[in-house]
Design a protein around this motif. Sequence first.
Motif, mmCIF file in Angstrom:
data_model
loop_
_atom_site.group_PDB
_atom_site.id
_atom_site.type_symbol
_atom_site.label_atom_id
_atom_site.label_comp_id
_atom_site.label_asym_id
_atom_site.label_seq_id
_atom_site.Cartn_x
_atom_site.Cartn_y
_atom_site.Cartn_z
ATOM 1 N N SER A 108 0.701 -1.133 -0.105
ATOM 2 C CA SER A 108 -0.066 -0.079 0.071
ATOM 3 C C SER A 108 1.016 1.396 -0.116
ATOM 4 O O SER A 108 0.542 2.323 -0.743
ATOM 5 C CB SER A 108 -0.859 -0.048 1.507
ATOM 6 O OG SER A 108 -1.673 -1.038 1.044
ATOM 7 N N VAL A 153 -2.802 5.036 -14.146
ATOM 8 C CA VAL A 153 -2.689 4.854 -12.543
ATOM 9 C C VAL A 153 -3.419 3.307 -12.415
ATOM 10 O O VAL A 153 -2.860 2.519 -11.565
ATOM 11 C CB VAL A 153 -3.410 5.858 -11.916
ATOM 12 C CG1 VAL A 153 -3.510 5.683 -10.293
ATOM 13 C CG2 VAL A 153 -2.563 6.951 -11.988
ATOM 14 N N GLY A 190 7.826 5.001 -0.764
ATOM 15 C CA GLY A 190 6.450 4.797 0.087
ATOM 16 C C GLY A 190 6.433 3.334 0.532
ATOM 17 O O GLY A 190 5.896 3.348 1.657
ATOM 18 N N SER A 203 2.355 1.561 -3.399
ATOM 19 C CA SER A 203 1.112 1.854 -4.451
ATOM 20 C C SER A 203 0.979 3.744 -4.287
ATOM 21 O O SER A 203 0.807 4.414 -5.202
ATOM 22 C CB SER A 203 -0.144 1.105 -4.281
ATOM 23 O OG SER A 203 0.335 -0.344 -4.596
ATOM 24 N N LEU A 204 0.774 3.976 -3.100
ATOM 25 C CA LEU A 204 0.813 5.468 -2.760
ATOM 26 C C LEU A 204 1.826 6.315 -3.320
ATOM 27 O O LEU A 204 1.620 7.238 -4.064
ATOM 28 C CB LEU A 204 0.671 5.683 -1.133
ATOM 29 C CG LEU A 204 0.530 7.023 -0.826
ATOM 30 C CD1 LEU A 204 -0.713 7.682 -1.581
ATOM 31 C CD2 LEU A 204 0.462 7.317 0.739
ATOM 32 N N SER A 227 -4.164 3.280 1.618
ATOM 33 C CA SER A 227 -5.048 3.138 0.412
ATOM 34 C C SER A 227 -5.935 3.890 0.247
ATOM 35 O O SER A 227 -6.305 4.482 -1.087
ATOM 36 C CB SER A 227 -5.771 1.615 0.284
ATOM 37 O OG SER A 227 -4.913 0.584 0.419
ATOM 38 N N LEU A 265 -1.818 -0.049 -10.690
ATOM 39 C CA LEU A 265 -2.360 -0.698 -9.425
ATOM 40 C C LEU A 265 -2.763 -2.091 -9.452
ATOM 41 O O LEU A 265 -2.688 -2.936 -8.671
ATOM 42 C CB LEU A 265 -3.354 0.185 -9.034
ATOM 43 C CG LEU A 265 -2.979 1.411 -8.171
ATOM 44 C CD1 LEU A 265 -4.475 2.242 -7.978
ATOM 45 C CD2 LEU A 265 -2.147 1.397 -7.238
ATOM 46 N N ALA A 304 7.903 4.668 -5.481
ATOM 47 C CA ALA A 304 7.134 3.449 -4.946
ATOM 48 C C ALA A 304 8.241 2.911 -3.883
ATOM 49 O O ALA A 304 7.419 2.396 -2.830
ATOM 50 C CB ALA A 304 6.928 2.377 -6.281
ATOM 51 N N VAL A 318 1.432 6.282 -7.337
ATOM 52 C CA VAL A 318 0.404 6.921 -7.802
ATOM 53 C C VAL A 318 0.440 8.331 -7.647
ATOM 54 O O VAL A 318 0.496 9.245 -8.588
ATOM 55 C CB VAL A 318 -0.756 6.497 -7.060
ATOM 56 C CG1 VAL A 318 -2.100 7.417 -7.309
ATOM 57 C CG2 VAL A 318 -1.206 4.862 -7.402
ATOM 58 N N ALA A 319 1.214 8.949 -6.512
ATOM 59 C CA ALA A 319 1.797 9.988 -6.320
ATOM 60 C C ALA A 319 2.615 10.320 -7.614
ATOM 61 O O ALA A 319 2.554 11.703 -7.865
ATOM 62 C CB ALA A 319 2.373 10.459 -4.850
ATOM 63 N N THR A 374 -4.413 6.664 -1.396
ATOM 64 C CA THR A 374 -4.250 6.340 -2.930
ATOM 65 C C THR A 374 -5.376 6.793 -3.721
ATOM 66 O O THR A 374 -5.216 7.072 -4.956
ATOM 67 C CB THR A 374 -3.790 4.800 -2.959
ATOM 68 O OG1 THR A 374 -2.602 4.560 -2.084
ATOM 69 C CG2 THR A 374 -3.498 4.405 -4.482
ATOM 70 N N HIS A 375 -6.527 6.105 -3.298
ATOM 71 C CA HIS A 375 -7.948 6.256 -3.902
ATOM 72 C C HIS A 375 -8.113 7.794 -4.171
ATOM 73 O O HIS A 375 -8.611 8.289 -5.146
ATOM 74 C CB HIS A 375 -8.996 5.689 -3.096
ATOM 75 C CG HIS A 375 -8.757 4.073 -3.319
ATOM 76 N ND1 HIS A 375 -9.221 3.466 -2.172
ATOM 77 C CD2 HIS A 375 -8.009 3.497 -4.114
ATOM 78 C CE1 HIS A 375 -8.887 2.085 -2.471
ATOM 79 N NE2 HIS A 375 -8.328 2.065 -3.379
#
Length: 357
Positions: free
Chosen positions: A117, A202, A148, A120-121, A183, A206, A145, A124-125, A186-187
Amino acid sequence: MAALTTAAEQGAREREPGARAPWVAAALGCALVVALTASVCLGSSDVPLGDVWSSVVRGISGGEPVPGTQDLIVWRLRVPRALLAAVVGAGLGLVGTAVQALVRNPLADPYLLGISSGASLGAVAAIVLGAGAGGLLGLGLSAAAFAGALASFALVWAMARRGGGFSPLRLVLAGVGIGQFLSGFTHYLVLQAGDDQQTHGVLFWLMGSLGGAQWSTLGVPAAAVLLGLAALLARARALDAVLMGDETAAGLGVDVTRLRRELFVVTSVLTGVLVSVSGAIGFVGLMVPHVCRMVVGGAHRVLLPVAALFGAVLLVVVDLVARTALPDQELPVGVVTALVGAPTLLYLLDRRLVERG
């Protein structure tokens, strides 16, 4: 006399899975070569086997791609992708096996501890904020990644250590809680993506993607998997002991708390490295240890290398299916692992329960 015979037969049955491990490993090694070859040959445009091996030999020897041939497709695109799939699959198989021993839970997988998680954050950032504009799974995105993942690792570690001790329950609860918390961010970032194409990129990452594989992205994950395998094999006997319970393991001379710390560090770092180059590919780390235990037994000395080989074969095949299942579209790797892996695992587990009666 009959009782002694029965005991001997039972002991022979228990030793049988481990005895066939070398044959299983050899078969998986051959299957990996076949899968890698097929992965390089097949795609949107198929490449003859002879041309594939010519390109590979030229690439290994340092020769330049021949103009007008398919050398560029083979050596610079498909070979790195196939090798990255094998490396990531092997790593997920190893981490899944170690995490299930770490928390003594057969339903555990590499993403239970919340490290994915965080990775992934970070990824995605990087995509949404533009740090990964150099390309999906490029250097900027991979670095974000992994950063994170390390941040998530630090949070889980701090929460798991509060109050002293290092119990499996506290570790799992800390991982699940922090994973859900990250998460949520992330969303939120996905919703803030600037355009539909960015949002698609993205979401695709994921769900797992090996499309950004390059020769430059292979070195770190390959080294991490090899070091992780060596570290876990060095603790194989301790892993066997801890599965019998903390008191039994302590009676056998295992420092259980220290072992869990070491396993947590190894699995967290390895998970972070893998997620940083492939996205969140689920189910491989859950399914592979189960299947391998059914075949070679639960002794980690043989289970770990077999799980790594089987994970490598599985993900190479899955990536090939993801690239070729639809004519003009590539599926996320995580979608294929879920569609193929879930029914397979349920079938194997149901069959095992029926055999036990």
